[in-house]
Design a protein around this motif. Structure first.
Motif, PDB file in Angstrom:
ATOM      1  N   THR A  58       0.868  -0.685   0.167  1.00 52.93           N
ATOM      2  CA  THR A  58      -0.078  -0.032  -0.238  1.00 52.93           C
ATOM      3  C   THR A  58       1.373   1.331  -0.094  1.00 52.93           C
ATOM      4  OG1 THR A  58       0.259   0.293   2.345  1.00 52.93           O
ATOM      5  CG2 THR A  58      -1.656  -1.081   1.397  1.00 52.93           C
ATOM      6  N   GLU A  59       0.222   2.392   0.482  1.00 52.81           N
ATOM      7  CA  GLU A  59       1.123   3.662   0.227  1.00 52.81           C
ATOM      8  C   GLU A  59       1.495   3.416   1.211  1.00 52.81           C
ATOM      9  OE1 GLU A  59      -1.613   7.249  -0.945  1.00 52.81           O
ATOM     10  OE2 GLU A  59      -0.134   7.941   0.440  1.00 52.81           O
ATOM     11  N   PRO A  60       3.018   4.133   1.414  1.00 53.48           N
ATOM     12  CA  PRO A  60       3.646   3.407   2.764  1.00 53.48           C
ATOM     13  C   PRO A  60       3.128   5.006   3.531  1.00 53.48           C
ATOM     14  CG  PRO A  60       4.798   3.515   0.944  1.00 53.48           C
ATOM     15  CD  PRO A  60       3.896   3.773   0.371  1.00 53.48           C
ATOM     16  N   PRO A  61       2.979   4.945   4.383  1.00 53.06           N
ATOM     17  CA  PRO A  61       2.721   6.062   5.794  1.00 53.06           C
ATOM     18  C   PRO A  61       3.464   7.300   5.096  1.00 53.06           C
ATOM     19  CG  PRO A  61       3.863   4.678   6.966  1.00 53.06           C
ATOM     20  CD  PRO A  61       3.780   3.967   6.119  1.00 53.06           C
ATOM     21  N   GLY A  62       4.369   7.519   5.055  1.00 50.53           N
ATOM     22  CA  GLY A  62       5.541   8.821   5.326  1.00 50.53           C
ATOM     23  C   GLY A  62       5.661   9.572   3.292  1.00 50.53           C
ATOM     24  N   TRP A  77       4.328  25.704  -1.141  1.00 52.61           N
ATOM     25  CA  TRP A  77       2.673  25.779  -1.513  1.00 52.61           C
ATOM     26  C   TRP A  77       2.305  25.015  -0.457  1.00 52.61           C
ATOM     27  CZ3 TRP A  77       0.677  22.211  -6.583  1.00 52.61           C
ATOM     28  CH2 TRP A  77      -0.169  22.315  -6.697  1.00 52.61           C
ATOM     29  N   SER A  78       1.457  25.131   0.564  1.00 51.63           N
ATOM     30  CA  SER A  78       0.415  24.261   1.091  1.00 51.63           C
ATOM     31  C   SER A  78      -0.304  23.341   0.795  1.00 51.63           C
ATOM     32  CB  SER A  78       0.025  25.257   2.402  1.00 51.63           C
ATOM     33  OG  SER A  78       0.587  26.012   2.613  1.00 51.63           O
ATOM     34  N   VAL A  79       0.108  22.384   0.382  1.00 53.94           N
ATOM     35  CA  VAL A  79      -1.206  20.740  -0.108  1.00 53.94           C
ATOM     36  C   VAL A  79      -1.519  20.281   0.832  1.00 53.94           C
ATOM     37  CG1 VAL A  79      -0.967  18.897  -1.587  1.00 53.94           C
ATOM     38  CG2 VAL A  79       0.299  20.738  -2.120  1.00 53.94           C
ATOM     39  N   GLU A  80      -2.752  19.697   1.092  1.00 50.06           N
ATOM     40  CA  GLU A  80      -2.995  18.975   1.848  1.00 50.06           C
ATOM     41  C   GLU A  80      -3.044  17.800   1.157  1.00 50.06           C
ATOM     42  OE1 GLU A  80      -7.317  19.868   2.426  1.00 50.06           O
ATOM     43  OE2 GLU A  80      -6.955  22.186   3.190  1.00 50.06           O
ATOM     44  N   ARG A  81      -2.880  16.695   2.368  1.00 46.26           N
ATOM     45  CA  ARG A  81      -3.027  15.351   2.106  1.00 46.26           C
ATOM     46  C   ARG A  81      -3.953  14.684   1.233  1.00 46.26           C
ATOM     47  NH1 ARG A  81      -2.243  11.624   5.178  1.00 46.26           N
ATOM     48  NH2 ARG A  81      -0.050  10.839   5.288  1.00 46.26           N
ATOM     49  N   ASP A  82      -5.071  15.133   1.407  1.00 47.62           N
ATOM     50  CA  ASP A  82      -6.205  14.656   0.319  1.00 47.62           C
ATOM     51  C   ASP A  82      -6.276  14.372  -0.622  1.00 47.62           C
ATOM     52  OD1 ASP A  82      -7.253  13.979   2.993  1.00 47.62           O
ATOM     53  OD2 ASP A  82      -8.547  15.030   2.938  1.00 47.62           O
ATOM     54  N   TRP A  83      -5.032  16.299  -1.096  1.00 51.59           N
ATOM     55  CA  TRP A  83      -5.611  16.272  -2.235  1.00 51.59           C
ATOM     56  C   TRP A  83      -4.332  15.427  -3.647  1.00 51.59           C
ATOM     57  CZ3 TRP A  83      -3.966  22.405  -1.746  1.00 51.59           C
ATOM     58  CH2 TRP A  83      -4.708  23.078  -1.232  1.00 51.59           C
ATOM     59  N   ILE A  84      -3.853  15.092  -2.858  1.00 51.12           N
ATOM     60  CA  ILE A  84      -2.842  13.747  -3.378  1.00 51.12           C
ATOM     61  C   ILE A  84      -3.097  12.679  -4.249  1.00 51.12           C
ATOM     62  CG2 ILE A  84      -0.340  12.399  -3.568  1.00 51.12           C
ATOM     63  CD1 ILE A  84       0.356  15.144  -1.658  1.00 51.12           C
ATOM     64  N   VAL A  85      -3.317  12.464  -5.499  1.00 53.03           N
ATOM     65  CA  VAL A  85      -3.248  10.962  -6.101  1.00 53.03           C
ATOM     66  C   VAL A  85      -2.395  10.026  -6.473  1.00 53.03           C
ATOM     67  CG1 VAL A  85      -5.036   9.543  -7.401  1.00 53.03           C
ATOM     68  CG2 VAL A  85      -6.051  11.627  -6.499  1.00 53.03           C
ATOM     69  N   PRO A  86      -1.377   9.414  -5.978  1.00 49.32           N
ATOM     70  CA  PRO A  86      -0.762   8.700  -6.316  1.00 49.32           C
ATOM     71  C   PRO A  86      -0.766   7.721  -7.643  1.00 49.32           C
ATOM     72  CG  PRO A  86      -0.605   8.048  -4.430  1.00 49.32           C
ATOM     73  CD  PRO A  86      -2.231   8.664  -4.635  1.00 49.32           C
ATOM     74  N   VAL A  87       0.057   8.539  -8.812  1.00 51.15           N
ATOM     75  CA  VAL A  87      -0.134   7.484  -9.909  1.00 51.15           C
ATOM     76  C   VAL A  87       1.515   6.928 -10.289  1.00 51.15           C
ATOM     77  CG1 VAL A  87      -3.113   8.668 -10.767  1.00 51.15           C
ATOM     78  CG2 VAL A  87      -0.476   9.440 -11.771  1.00 51.15           C
ATOM     79  N   LEU A 265       8.235  -1.076  -4.669  1.00 48.58           N
ATOM     80  CA  LEU A 265       9.880   0.146  -3.851  1.00 48.58           C
ATOM     81  C   LEU A 265       9.699   1.572  -4.862  1.00 48.58           C
ATOM     82  CD1 LEU A 265      12.393  -0.899  -3.017  1.00 48.58           C
ATOM     83  CD2 LEU A 265      12.818  -2.236  -5.243  1.00 48.58           C
ATOM     84  N   ALA A 266       8.965   1.582  -5.918  1.00 49.66           N
ATOM     85  CA  ALA A 266       8.722   3.011  -6.889  1.00 49.66           C
ATOM     86  C   ALA A 266       8.258   3.714  -5.029  1.00 49.66           C
ATOM     87  CB  ALA A 266       7.703   3.026  -7.259  1.00 49.66           C
ATOM     88  N   TYR A 267       7.553   4.127  -4.815  1.00 47.61           N
ATOM     89  CA  TYR A 267       6.503   4.384  -3.004  1.00 47.61           C
ATOM     90  C   TYR A 267       8.055   5.035  -2.261  1.00 47.61           C
ATOM     91  CZ  TYR A 267       1.712   4.296  -3.236  1.00 47.61           C
ATOM     92  OH  TYR A 267       0.327   4.643  -3.223  1.00 47.61           O
ATOM     93  N   ALA A 268       8.588   4.083  -1.930  1.00 50.79           N
ATOM     94  CA  ALA A 268       9.687   3.979  -1.087  1.00 50.79           C
ATOM     95  C   ALA A 268      10.911   4.596  -1.556  1.00 50.79           C
ATOM     96  CB  ALA A 268      10.307   2.768  -0.589  1.00 50.79           C
ATOM     97  N   VAL A 269      11.238   4.174  -3.261  1.00 50.08           N
ATOM     98  CA  VAL A 269      12.217   5.382  -3.846  1.00 50.08           C
ATOM     99  C   VAL A 269      12.143   7.060  -3.748  1.00 50.08           C
ATOM    100  CG1 VAL A 269      13.669   5.534  -6.079  1.00 50.08           C
ATOM    101  CG2 VAL A 269      13.424   3.132  -5.084  1.00 50.08           C
ATOM    102  N   THR A 270      11.372   6.861  -3.819  1.00 56.54           N
ATOM    103  CA  THR A 270      10.456   8.487  -4.735  1.00 56.54           C
ATOM    104  C   THR A 270      10.852   8.874  -2.762  1.00 56.54           C
ATOM    105  OG1 THR A 270       9.088   8.082  -6.639  1.00 56.54           O
ATOM    106  CG2 THR A 270       8.658   9.703  -4.757  1.00 56.54           C
ATOM    107  N   GLU A 271       9.632   8.458  -2.114  1.00 54.81           N
ATOM    108  CA  GLU A 271      10.165   9.054  -0.807  1.00 54.81           C
ATOM    109  C   GLU A 271      11.280   9.345  -0.141  1.00 54.81           C
ATOM    110  OE1 GLU A 271       7.888   6.810   2.335  1.00 54.81           O
ATOM    111  OE2 GLU A 271       8.204   7.923   3.932  1.00 54.81           O
TER     112      GLU A 271
END
Ligand SMILES: Cc1ncc(COP(=O)(O)O)c(C=O)c1O
Length: 372
Positions: A58-62, A77-87, A265-271
């Protein structure tokens, strides 16, 4: 930050850039760089191997927090967490944005533009309206009047598919420009999709102006960003769509059913890049500036060419006033660039200077021979 010592290091892998064409060619085409990514990438991968669990993820918590902090710190830019959709990539994100709006038939795109700016509207069967960017000073600039005119005469739902900073021109659009673009869109009830994959590869002292930040509050926007270009990890498809307006976001989310998701792994590398990659990035920007100087110095020898490097990206847009065979001439001398035709220009070609300075020097010498 270290460049790969030689192309052979890249050819040993199934590299799109280096393994597609014959070995005697220097590959300065597709937009990835000939250098290792920041050390945190290897550490992240080693940790994953140690951990040894590769089931559904799943999407990692961080992950979102890393983006929220990054956008605040580097782009104010103050972005709210909910505005983000990972693709799984910016290009898929473009396609999802159009799929989410089947009612929108007309798409305005900058020209020249990264080829998918044409391909995505084409496969989505939309009507395209090219907006020409013309050389002005050091950059390529569009005409806002042209955009206004198309939208005013259109009368049907439209979207603007923008690219900031611009590939291939390297234009970093000013806050005024983005504000005007968004205002024109807002007055004409037009969606804006902004591809900002190059936002963290600005080489000069110019701020990036995210569309979603600058646009009026009531203007629906979809801003696409990724860390893959910045940190040279394009093989790990991972991007985000930032969609402040809830209905637009909901429509986008509905396109995600049965679509490939971002790999663990792509999530983890990006983070890890967003959190730890910045010292490497500072060195990268300096190295890219040196390479850009090499290209601009080379260009001075060719008044018959117009070479635009702009203020961002690791790309140079080489235009001739009349020759339609620039790319072929360079290939005949063993230099593979991206033909301008795919970007909307028959008389241009695009050079990727994100490479070892030795390779770049060799390529420019071969290009000298091609231009004799
Ligand atoms: C403007 C632009 N958008 C998108 C991409 C590719 O994005 P992704 O690999 O995340 O699909 C590129 C790659 O060069 C690009 O230049």
């Amino acid at each position: 930050m270290q460049w790969h010592p030689s192309p052979s290091e890249r050819r040993a892998h199934a590299s799109l850039k280096w393994s597609t064409f014959p070995d005697n060619e220097l590959a300065l085409w597709v937009a990835d760089m000939d250098c290792r990514p920041p050390p945190c990438v290897r550490e992240t991968i080693y940790q994953a191997i140690e951990h040894g669990i590769f089931g559904y993820g799943t999407e990692p918590p961080g992950f979102r927090d890393a983006w929220v902090e990054h956008l605040q710190i580097r782009h104010q830019w103050s972005v709210e967490r909910d505005w983000i959709v990972p693709v799984a990539g910016v290009v898929p994100g473009m396609r999802f944005a159009l799929m989410a709006h089947p009612n929108i038939q007309h798409i305005l795109t900058p020209t020249p533009a990264y080829p998918y700016f044409k391909t995505v509207p084409l496969v989505e069967k939309r009507i395209q309206h090219p907006i020409s960017l013309n050389r002005k000073g050091e950059t390529l600039e569009p005409s806002l009047a042209h955009i206004k005119e198309i939208l005013n005469t259109q009368g049907e739902p439209s979207a603007i598919l923008w690219c900031n900073p611009h590939n291939p021109g390297g234009t970093v659009f000013s806050r005024n420009f983005i504000h005007e673009l968004a205002t024109i869109a807002s007055k004409n009830n037009t969606l804006i999709i902004s591809d900002e994959i190059w936002a963290d590869l600005i080489l000069d002292d110019k701020p990036h102006n995210p569309l979603g930040l600058v646009a009026p509050n009531d203007q629906p926007t979809i801003t696409l960003m990724a860390a893959t270009k910045t940190f040279n990890v394009a093989g790990f498809g991972c991007a985000i769509a930032i969609i402040p307006e809830p209905n637009t976001r909901q429509r986008f989310l509905e396109t995600q059913v049965a679509m490939p998701h971002v790999a663990t792994l792509a999530y983890a590398v990006t983070e890890s890049c967003l959190r730890h990659g910045w010292p490497w990035h500072r060195e990268l920007i300096n190295a890219l500036k040196q390479n850009r100087n090499t290209v601009t110095e080379w260009a001075k020898g060719y008044p018959e060419l117009e070479v635009t490097t702009g203020h961002a990206t690791f790309l140079a847009w080489i235009e001739s006033y009349n020759q339609t065979d620039l790319s072929e001439r360079f290939v005949r001398q063993g230099v593979r660039l991206s033909p301008g035709t795919a970007f909307g220009s028959d008389t241009a070609t695009r050079l990727n200077f994100g490479t070892n300075p030795v390779t770049l020097g060799d390529a420019l010498r071969r290009m000298d021979t091609a231009l004799l």
